[in-house]
Design a protein around this motif. Structure first.
Motif, PDB file in Angstrom:
ATOM      1  N   PHE A  26      -9.282  17.135  -4.939  1.00  0.00           N
ATOM      2  CA  PHE A  26      -8.886  16.237  -3.846  1.00  0.00           C
ATOM      3  C   PHE A  26      -9.196  14.780  -4.185  1.00  0.00           C
ATOM      4  N   ALA A  27     -10.286  14.543  -4.894  1.00  0.00           N
ATOM      5  CA  ALA A  27     -10.624  13.169  -5.282  1.00  0.00           C
ATOM      6  C   ALA A  27      -9.556  12.590  -6.194  1.00  0.00           C
ATOM      7  N   GLY A  28      -9.082  13.386  -7.136  1.00  0.00           N
ATOM      8  CA  GLY A  28      -8.024  12.912  -8.013  1.00  0.00           C
ATOM      9  C   GLY A  28      -6.702  12.763  -7.300  1.00  0.00           C
ATOM     10  N   LEU A  29      -6.433  13.682  -6.386  1.00  0.00           N
ATOM     11  CA  LEU A  29      -5.158  13.670  -5.683  1.00  0.00           C
ATOM     12  C   LEU A  29      -5.027  12.464  -4.762  1.00  0.00           C
ATOM     13  N   PHE A  30      -6.133  12.100  -4.099  1.00  0.00           N
ATOM     14  CA  PHE A  30      -6.088  10.993  -3.138  1.00  0.00           C
ATOM     15  C   PHE A  30      -6.724   9.721  -3.706  1.00  0.00           C
ATOM     16  N   ARG A  31      -6.687   9.610  -5.021  1.00  0.00           N
ATOM     17  CA  ARG A  31      -7.199   8.374  -5.646  1.00  0.00           C
ATOM     18  C   ARG A  31      -6.361   7.173  -5.222  1.00  0.00           C
ATOM     19  N   LYS A  32      -5.050   7.368  -5.164  1.00  0.00           N
ATOM     20  CA  LYS A  32      -4.130   6.359  -4.632  1.00  0.00           C
ATOM     21  C   LYS A  32      -3.537   6.929  -3.348  1.00  0.00           C
ATOM     22  N   LYS A  33      -4.165   6.629  -2.244  1.00  0.00           N
ATOM     23  CA  LYS A  33      -3.825   7.288  -0.979  1.00  0.00           C
ATOM     24  C   LYS A  33      -2.392   7.014  -0.548  1.00  0.00           C
ATOM     25  N   LEU A  34      -1.944   5.768  -0.656  1.00  0.00           N
ATOM     26  CA  LEU A  34      -0.604   5.422  -0.194  1.00  0.00           C
ATOM     27  C   LEU A  34       0.450   6.187  -0.986  1.00  0.00           C
ATOM     28  N   ARG A  35       0.300   6.205  -2.299  1.00  0.00           N
ATOM     29  CA  ARG A  35       1.268   6.923  -3.129  1.00  0.00           C
ATOM     30  C   ARG A  35       1.269   8.416  -2.814  1.00  0.00           C
ATOM     31  N   THR A  36       0.074   8.964  -2.633  1.00  0.00           N
ATOM     32  CA  THR A  36      -0.015  10.391  -2.320  1.00  0.00           C
ATOM     33  C   THR A  36       0.623  10.711  -0.982  1.00  0.00           C
ATOM     34  N   PHE A  37       0.364   9.888   0.017  1.00  0.00           N
ATOM     35  CA  PHE A  37       0.925  10.148   1.342  1.00  0.00           C
ATOM     36  C   PHE A  37       2.448   9.996   1.344  1.00  0.00           C
ATOM     37  N   LEU A  38       2.968   9.026   0.597  1.00  0.00           N
ATOM     38  CA  LEU A  38       4.425   8.858   0.523  1.00  0.00           C
ATOM     39  C   LEU A  38       5.066  10.044  -0.197  1.00  0.00           C
ATOM     40  N   THR A  39       4.441  10.476  -1.285  1.00  0.00           N
ATOM     41  CA  THR A  39       4.961  11.648  -1.999  1.00  0.00           C
ATOM     42  C   THR A  39       4.881  12.892  -1.122  1.00  0.00           C
ATOM     43  N   LEU A  40       3.771  13.023  -0.406  1.00  0.00           N
ATOM     44  CA  LEU A  40       3.600  14.166   0.488  1.00  0.00           C
ATOM     45  C   LEU A  40       4.652  14.153   1.596  1.00  0.00           C
ATOM     46  N   ALA A  41       4.941  12.966   2.141  1.00  0.00           N
ATOM     47  CA  ALA A  41       5.968  12.860   3.178  1.00  0.00           C
ATOM     48  C   ALA A  41       7.329  13.288   2.649  1.00  0.00           C
ATOM     49  N   SER A  42       7.628  12.931   1.400  1.00  0.00           N
ATOM     50  CA  SER A  42       8.904  13.336   0.796  1.00  0.00           C
ATOM     51  C   SER A  42       8.960  14.853   0.634  1.00  0.00           C
ATOM     52  N   LEU A  43       7.843  15.445   0.219  1.00  0.00           N
ATOM     53  CA  LEU A  43       7.800  16.895   0.067  1.00  0.00           C
ATOM     54  C   LEU A  43       7.938  17.604   1.418  1.00  0.00           C
TER      55      LEU A  43
END
Length: 408
Positions: A8-25
């Motif tokens: 989770f630390a690696g996944l949410f290292r860049k929170k904005l990018r992760t959340f945008l990618t997650l929203a697309s998924l």
């Protein structure tokens, strides 16, 4: 589980990018759930009808009427227990705002061919004796607040009356329901007494749209269908007899190959998501190359580092799929009962398989890059580009009109 915090630390290292990618998924898997629910409806929703009924239609098209004299000939076929004739009415309610299936039928023959519709004896007697009578499904009655004795006006876009106009009035004489849950969900149609319909229509008198044939032994359905069609072979009104489930699917497929259309749309969406998620994962690993080298310094093996990166991709895809499918299930849950679209087990299994494929496609290239990472080169900033990164750089260079590769 001990590596979950690290993932989770690696996944949410860049929170904005992760959340945008997650929203697309989430959006992609929501669309997958909805489309495959529709596809599931078209490909298997008629299975509950079974093979105890056959539908005899004109061989040219189900829109071509058949003469009523065929009915006793079909009844005479060995193995046939009951026959009904049915004609689609095509009526609109409330100035076209309400549309639902209506069929003109013989009341007693309807009861004989469809014992799955249950209604009290008084209502069946009223339907048989009332020339302008109609019975409506429980779901339809609840939707419009109808009760026995109400007059329902319908404007048919197919049938005109001998007196002119296409406005018909039908008296509700009964409300029927299904014998079980499957049939109850589909109690959203209306049956009209064929007596008034045939007497009052301006054209097509004495003709039937289709014949519904109930058979005693479903194992004999193919044989009985062949015998019925052979009776009218080489006549001016040749017939095509098939199982009721096949007829329902054939009716739907008049709109086109729904399954192919749905799968093409889903494929296009996932190609876009594959590219987007792949770029995000590749960028995330490239930014963390020194951190991955430090992990190897601390004793993590090449295989463990590779699996950590792959686990991040799996976690991202899994979260997106779970939230997206829950959203799709909620959306199908509020669909009106006349459109029984549901995200069933089959749809969830398709989503699970998609997660696995997507994880391998977007996670394996950066995971292999992390596995091949050399500690000295990584800490010195001399890392080799992965094959995926090189392809992406060339693509960017091609679209920008430059042949040289773009530096990170």
């Amino acid at each position: 589980m001990k590596y979950l915090g690290l993932i989770f630390a690696g996944l949410f290292r860049k929170k904005l990018r992760t959340f945008l990618t997650l929203a697309s998924l989430i959006a992609a898997f929501s669309l997958l759930g909805l489309l495959q629910s529709v596809n599931s409806l078209f490909s298997g929703a008629a299975d509950f009808l079974g093979a105890s009924r056959l539908i005899t239609q004109a061989s040219v098209s189900f829109t071509t009427a058949l003469p009523m004299r065929f009915l006793p000939q079909i009844e005479a076929v060995p193995g046939v227990s009951a026959v009904n004739h049915s004609q689609f009415f095509g009526g609109q309610y409330q100035d076209g705002r309400g549309f639902f299936p209506q069929f003109a039928v013989n009341p007693q023959r309807l009861r004989d061919t469809y014992p799955e519709w249950v209604m009290d004896e008084d209502s069946w007697r009223r339907f048989i004796s009332t020339q302008d009578g109609t019975i409506v499904g429980r779901n339809l009655a609840n939707q419009y607040g109808w009760k026995v004795g109400d007059i329902v006006p319908l404007n048919s876009f197919i049938w005109q009356k001998t007196t002119g106009g296409n406005s018909w009035e039908w008296r509700v004489v009964g409300i029927f329901d299904g014998v079980n849950e499957d049939w109850s969900e589909r109690a959203n149609l209306m049956y009209l007494n064929y007596g008034q319909f045939d007497e009052a229509r301006a054209n097509g008198k004495g003709l039937a749209g289709i014949f519904v044939v109930r058979i005693a032994d479903p194992e004999q359905s193919d044989r009985i269908a062949s015998v019925i069609d052979a009776k009218f072979e080489n006549s001016s009104d040749e017939t095509k007899t098939q199982k009721e489930s096949e007829f329902q699917l054939g009716f739907i497929r008049q709109l086109g190959d729904i399954g192919l259309i749905v799968n093409l749309i889903t494929g296009a969406v996932f190609f876009s998501i594959l590219f987007l998620t792949g770029v995000a994962m590749s960028q995330a690993v490239r930014e963390r190359i020194p951190e991955l080298a430090v992990l190897k310094c601390l004793g993590f093996t090449d295989r463990q580092v590779m699996l950590l990166v792959l686990a991040e991709a799996l976690m991202l895809c899994l979260l997106g799929a779970l939230l997206g499918m829950l959203l799709a299930s909620a959306a199908t849950g509020i669909v009106p009962p006349e459109f029984p679209v549901r995200a069933d087990l089959r749809v969830w299994l398709i989503a699970a398989a998609s997660v696995v494929v997507l994880t391998l496609a977007v996670g394996l290239p950066p995971a292999l890059t992390a596995r091949r990472l050399k500690i000295v080169d990584a800490l010195a900033g001399r890392t080799d580009e992965s094959a995926l990164e090189r392809v992406l750089r060339r693509l960017v260079g091609a679209f920008s009109g430059r042949n040289e590769e773009v530096r990170a």
